[in-house]
Design a protein around this motif. Structure first.
Motif, PDB file in Angstrom:
ATOM      1  N   LEU A 214     100.015  36.859 -43.599  1.00  0.00           N
ATOM      2  CA  LEU A 214      99.682  37.743 -44.611  1.00  0.00           C
ATOM      3  C   LEU A 214      98.395  38.688 -44.153  1.00  0.00           C
ATOM      4  O   LEU A 214      98.363  39.877 -44.124  1.00  0.00           O
ATOM      5  N   LEU A 215      97.394  38.147 -43.498  1.00  0.00           N
ATOM      6  CA  LEU A 215      96.182  38.849 -43.362  1.00  0.00           C
ATOM      7  C   LEU A 215      96.431  39.696 -41.884  1.00  0.00           C
ATOM      8  O   LEU A 215      95.678  40.472 -41.808  1.00  0.00           O
ATOM      9  N   LEU A 216      97.387  39.326 -41.280  1.00  0.00           N
ATOM     10  CA  LEU A 216      97.638  40.095 -40.100  1.00  0.00           C
ATOM     11  C   LEU A 216      98.786  41.243 -40.234  1.00  0.00           C
ATOM     12  O   LEU A 216      99.008  41.896 -39.232  1.00  0.00           O
ATOM     13  N   SER A 217      99.384  41.262 -41.598  1.00  0.00           N
ATOM     14  CA  SER A 217     100.385  42.105 -41.761  1.00  0.00           C
ATOM     15  C   SER A 217      99.804  43.684 -42.015  1.00  0.00           C
ATOM     16  O   SER A 217      98.605  43.945 -42.102  1.00  0.00           O
ATOM     17  N   ARG A 218     100.555  44.404 -42.119  1.00  0.00           N
ATOM     18  CA  ARG A 218     100.386  46.139 -42.423  1.00  0.00           C
ATOM     19  C   ARG A 218     100.187  46.529 -43.799  1.00  0.00           C
ATOM     20  O   ARG A 218      99.606  47.453 -43.955  1.00  0.00           O
ATOM     21  N   PHE A 219      99.911  45.428 -44.717  1.00  0.00           N
ATOM     22  CA  PHE A 219      99.501  45.698 -45.738  1.00  0.00           C
ATOM     23  C   PHE A 219      97.865  46.333 -46.065  1.00  0.00           C
ATOM     24  O   PHE A 219      97.195  45.915 -44.883  1.00  0.00           O
ATOM     25  N   THR A 220      97.386  46.946 -46.947  1.00  0.00           N
ATOM     26  CA  THR A 220      96.223  47.440 -46.927  1.00  0.00           C
ATOM     27  C   THR A 220      95.294  46.092 -47.330  1.00  0.00           C
ATOM     28  O   THR A 220      95.693  45.102 -47.720  1.00  0.00           O
ATOM     29  N   PRO A 221      94.092  46.144 -46.955  1.00  0.00           N
ATOM     30  CA  PRO A 221      93.125  45.062 -47.100  1.00  0.00           C
ATOM     31  C   PRO A 221      93.075  44.564 -48.714  1.00  0.00           C
ATOM     32  O   PRO A 221      93.039  43.553 -49.001  1.00  0.00           O
ATOM     33  N   HIS A 222      93.159  45.661 -49.466  1.00  0.00           N
ATOM     34  CA  HIS A 222      93.192  45.410 -51.140  1.00  0.00           C
ATOM     35  C   HIS A 222      94.435  44.629 -51.320  1.00  0.00           C
ATOM     36  O   HIS A 222      94.415  43.721 -52.289  1.00  0.00           O
ATOM     37  N   GLU A 223      95.409  45.095 -50.586  1.00  0.00           N
ATOM     38  CA  GLU A 223      97.056  44.606 -50.977  1.00  0.00           C
ATOM     39  C   GLU A 223      97.002  43.189 -50.549  1.00  0.00           C
ATOM     40  O   GLU A 223      97.531  42.030 -51.277  1.00  0.00           O
ATOM     41  N   LYS A 224      96.228  42.928 -49.509  1.00  0.00           N
ATOM     42  CA  LYS A 224      96.395  41.336 -48.798  1.00  0.00           C
ATOM     43  C   LYS A 224      95.530  40.696 -49.866  1.00  0.00           C
ATOM     44  O   LYS A 224      95.846  39.304 -50.008  1.00  0.00           O
ATOM     45  N   THR A 230      97.082  36.059 -55.680  1.00  0.00           N
ATOM     46  CA  THR A 230      98.373  35.858 -56.489  1.00  0.00           C
ATOM     47  C   THR A 230      99.092  34.521 -56.093  1.00  0.00           C
ATOM     48  O   THR A 230      99.251  33.547 -56.894  1.00  0.00           O
ATOM     49  N   ALA A 231      99.301  34.296 -54.596  1.00  0.00           N
ATOM     50  CA  ALA A 231      99.805  33.078 -54.052  1.00  0.00           C
ATOM     51  C   ALA A 231      98.980  31.966 -54.546  1.00  0.00           C
ATOM     52  O   ALA A 231      99.489  30.849 -54.653  1.00  0.00           O
ATOM     53  N   GLY A 232      97.683  32.170 -54.307  1.00  0.00           N
ATOM     54  CA  GLY A 232      96.723  31.071 -54.453  1.00  0.00           C
ATOM     55  C   GLY A 232      96.809  30.235 -56.052  1.00  0.00           C
ATOM     56  O   GLY A 232      96.982  29.339 -56.224  1.00  0.00           O
ATOM     57  N   VAL A 233      97.050  31.291 -57.282  1.00  0.00           N
ATOM     58  CA  VAL A 233      97.358  31.160 -58.452  1.00  0.00           C
ATOM     59  C   VAL A 233      98.505  30.113 -58.561  1.00  0.00           C
ATOM     60  O   VAL A 233      98.407  29.437 -59.486  1.00  0.00           O
ATOM     61  N   LEU A 234      99.703  31.075 -58.088  1.00  0.00           N
ATOM     62  CA  LEU A 234     101.078  30.508 -58.206  1.00  0.00           C
ATOM     63  C   LEU A 234     100.801  28.930 -57.750  1.00  0.00           C
ATOM     64  O   LEU A 234     101.619  28.248 -58.421  1.00  0.00           O
ATOM     65  N   SER A 235     100.595  29.035 -56.443  1.00  0.00           N
ATOM     66  CA  SER A 235     100.388  27.513 -55.729  1.00  0.00           C
ATOM     67  C   SER A 235      99.872  26.590 -56.499  1.00  0.00           C
ATOM     68  O   SER A 235     100.252  25.477 -56.851  1.00  0.00           O
ATOM     69  N   SER A 236      98.701  26.772 -57.320  1.00  0.00           N
ATOM     70  CA  SER A 236      97.838  26.046 -57.956  1.00  0.00           C
ATOM     71  C   SER A 236      98.606  25.630 -59.134  1.00  0.00           C
ATOM     72  O   SER A 236      98.727  24.388 -59.391  1.00  0.00           O
ATOM     73  N   LEU A 237      99.090  26.534 -59.747  1.00  0.00           N
ATOM     74  CA  LEU A 237      99.807  25.793 -61.130  1.00  0.00           C
ATOM     75  C   LEU A 237     101.140  25.268 -60.852  1.00  0.00           C
ATOM     76  O   LEU A 237     101.331  24.379 -61.406  1.00  0.00           O
ATOM     77  N   LEU A 238     101.934  25.626 -59.631  1.00  0.00           N
ATOM     78  CA  LEU A 238     102.843  24.971 -59.238  1.00  0.00           C
ATOM     79  C   LEU A 238     102.639  23.349 -58.919  1.00  0.00           C
ATOM     80  O   LEU A 238     103.213  22.250 -59.441  1.00  0.00           O
ATOM     81  N   GLY A 239     101.382  23.303 -58.172  1.00  0.00           N
ATOM     82  CA  GLY A 239     100.886  21.989 -57.777  1.00  0.00           C
ATOM     83  C   GLY A 239     100.538  21.185 -59.073  1.00  0.00           C
ATOM     84  O   GLY A 239     100.731  20.086 -59.122  1.00  0.00           O
ATOM     85  N   TYR A 240      99.997  21.599 -59.907  1.00  0.00           N
ATOM     86  CA  TYR A 240      99.483  21.203 -61.156  1.00  0.00           C
ATOM     87  C   TYR A 240     100.895  20.711 -61.862  1.00  0.00           C
ATOM     88  O   TYR A 240     100.645  19.545 -62.589  1.00  0.00           O
ATOM     89  N   LEU A 269      89.822  31.754 -49.858  1.00  0.00           N
ATOM     90  CA  LEU A 269      89.622  32.738 -48.574  1.00  0.00           C
ATOM     91  C   LEU A 269      89.820  34.201 -49.068  1.00  0.00           C
ATOM     92  O   LEU A 269      89.072  34.991 -48.600  1.00  0.00           O
ATOM     93  N   GLY A 270      90.692  34.364 -50.208  1.00  0.00           N
ATOM     94  CA  GLY A 270      90.663  35.576 -50.832  1.00  0.00           C
ATOM     95  C   GLY A 270      89.617  36.180 -50.975  1.00  0.00           C
ATOM     96  O   GLY A 270      88.913  37.398 -51.188  1.00  0.00           O
ATOM     97  N   ALA A 271      88.751  35.305 -52.059  1.00  0.00           N
ATOM     98  CA  ALA A 271      87.399  35.833 -52.454  1.00  0.00           C
ATOM     99  C   ALA A 271      86.361  36.037 -51.352  1.00  0.00           C
ATOM    100  O   ALA A 271      85.821  37.279 -51.394  1.00  0.00           O
ATOM    101  N   LEU A 272      86.538  35.364 -50.364  1.00  0.00           N
ATOM    102  CA  LEU A 272      85.469  35.591 -49.248  1.00  0.00           C
ATOM    103  C   LEU A 272      85.786  36.953 -48.543  1.00  0.00           C
ATOM    104  O   LEU A 272      85.188  37.519 -48.125  1.00  0.00           O
ATOM    105  N   TYR A 273      87.118  36.747 -48.234  1.00  0.00           N
ATOM    106  CA  TYR A 273      87.896  38.209 -47.562  1.00  0.00           C
ATOM    107  C   TYR A 273      87.433  39.438 -48.288  1.00  0.00           C
ATOM    108  O   TYR A 273      86.946  40.308 -47.578  1.00  0.00           O
ATOM    109  N   PHE A 274      87.436  39.302 -49.742  1.00  0.00           N
ATOM    110  CA  PHE A 274      87.161  40.590 -50.206  1.00  0.00           C
ATOM    111  C   PHE A 274      85.837  40.748 -50.296  1.00  0.00           C
ATOM    112  O   PHE A 274      85.080  42.065 -49.701  1.00  0.00           O
ATOM    113  N   VAL A 275      84.735  39.855 -50.442  1.00  0.00           N
ATOM    114  CA  VAL A 275      83.332  40.122 -50.642  1.00  0.00           C
ATOM    115  C   VAL A 275      82.781  40.232 -49.128  1.00  0.00           C
ATOM    116  O   VAL A 275      81.956  41.272 -49.018  1.00  0.00           O
TER     117      VAL A 275
END
Length: 365
Positions: A214-224, A230-240, A269-275
């Motif tokens: 995903l981080l290597l894709s053509r999406f813009t940084p903000h889209e990444k 979003t994937a982090g939230v969904l994965s966490s909820l599914l894991g719970y 990683l998403g939070a660190l990447y953004f900041v």
């Protein structure tokens, strides 16, 4: 996939801070005085310490995506990449065996598993998968591993017991280790880094590879960032949700544990990447970047240094207990004194990490 990107400071920092956290929790000043979050959960559940190993495997997956996307873009021969992946995995495993043999080097009573051993296998499997599969195939492989492991652990009766068991030392994974794992096991009759649990641990690495893609894709940084969070939230909820049927358990590396911890890793990683990489606020990341530049080397040095800082006796008391006792005598709470010693030991390990970084020496095991 777009053009391979350069290094991400956020990724390097996350790798380094994870190793620093690993050293801190592995080497408390006194084993009897440890704050609850700095303990591994005894069986089912999740603590801060339980997050460290899966986050590191997740980071390994992201790093594989970055390193080998570049190699594939450069048209490097796959046979040569196979050789390098296998050799690196063997070296990491060999260093793990060296640490297990310390200090007596008694091969007759050695453990053949451990943190570095698991890293070696996950790196090997994920590296080879990355070279020969698409991201969709990797996602399917991870899903099949997690569902298959869940079904095996919850439907196959534990041999010798006659019913499905998920108790310490009495479960399918423990039985497999008792039959085929050589050497001694960490807990006598079972091992948290055993044979079966290496499969879902590999799925953790795959989730990191997907994040790397995903981080290597053509999406813009903000889209990444949006997709990663979003994937982090969904994965966490599914894991719970999955944990209600297949409990969170680091020792078994359950499927729910994989999804929940990978979700946390993606969010971090998403939070660190953004900041750090998007906003450019890199202040405070230097320690992590320096630790991360030679992460496994620092981990190995910590085990070696521990022979002195935890094994040197003053009279009949080890140095660490002497130091913690002195801090307690000065009025510090026992758990605080123990944590301060652990942090001081981590800081000592920063010294060689800093020296290597300043000399631009990067040891790739």
């Amino acid at each position: 996939m777009g053009k391979p990107a350069g290094r991400l400071v956020s990724l390097d920092a996350l790798r380094g801070f994870t190793i620093a956290a690993m050293i801190t929790v592995n080497f408390p000043g006194h084993p009897d005085f440890v704050y609850a979050p700095l303990h591994h959960t005894r069986w089912n559940g999740l603590s801060f310490t339980d997050l460290i190993a899966p986050i590191f495997l997740f980071v390994i997956g992201v790093s594989i995506a970055f390193a080998y996307s570049r190699r594939l873009a450069e048209k490097s021969p796959k046979a040569e990449l196979h050789r390098k992946i296998i050799i690196r995995a063997v070296k990491i495993f060999a260093v793990g065996m060296f640490l297990n043999l310390l200090p007596a080097f008694d091969i007759s009573d050695v453990r053949w598993t451990g943190t570095l051993h698991r890293i070696a296998f996950v790196f090997l499997f994920c590296g080879l998968l990355f070279l020969h599969t698409t991201w969709r195939q990797q996602a399917w492989i991870a899903a099949i591993i997690l569902v298959g492991y869940w079904l095996a652990m919850t439907l196959i009766p534990t041999p010798g017991v006659g019913e499905v068991m998920l108790e310490p030392g009495v479960n399918l994974a423990a039985w497999v280790d008792q039959q085929w794992l050589p050497g001694k096991m960490w807990q006598g009759t079972w091992d948290p880094e055993g044979i079966l649990s290496t499969f879902p641990a590999t799925a953790t690495g795959i989730t990191g590879m997907l994040a790397g893609r995903l981080l290597l894709s053509r999406f813009t940084p903000h889209e990444k960032v949006n997709f990663l969070m979003t994937a982090g939230v969904l994965s966490s909820l599914l894991g719970y949700a999955w944990s209600l049927a297949f409990p969170l358990n680091e020792n078994l590396w359950t499927s729910s544990f994989v999804l929940l911890t990978s979700g946390f890793a993606a969010l971090l990683l998403g939070a660190l990447y953004f900041v750090v990489d998007i906003l450019g606020r890199q202040r405070g990341t230097g320690v992590g970047v320096i630790f991360g530049a030679n992460a496994i080397t620092v981990y190995v040095l910590a085990d070696i240094f521990a022979l002195v800082f935890y094994g040197t006796l003053f009279g009949e008391v080890p140095l660490n207990e002497q130091a913690v006792g002195a801090l307690i005598d000065w009025g510090l709470a026992p758990k605080l004194a123990s944590m301060l010693y652990a942090l001081a030991f981590t800081a000592i390990n920063f010294i060689p990490a800093y020296a290597l970084y300043k000399k631009k020496i990067f040891i790739k095991l």
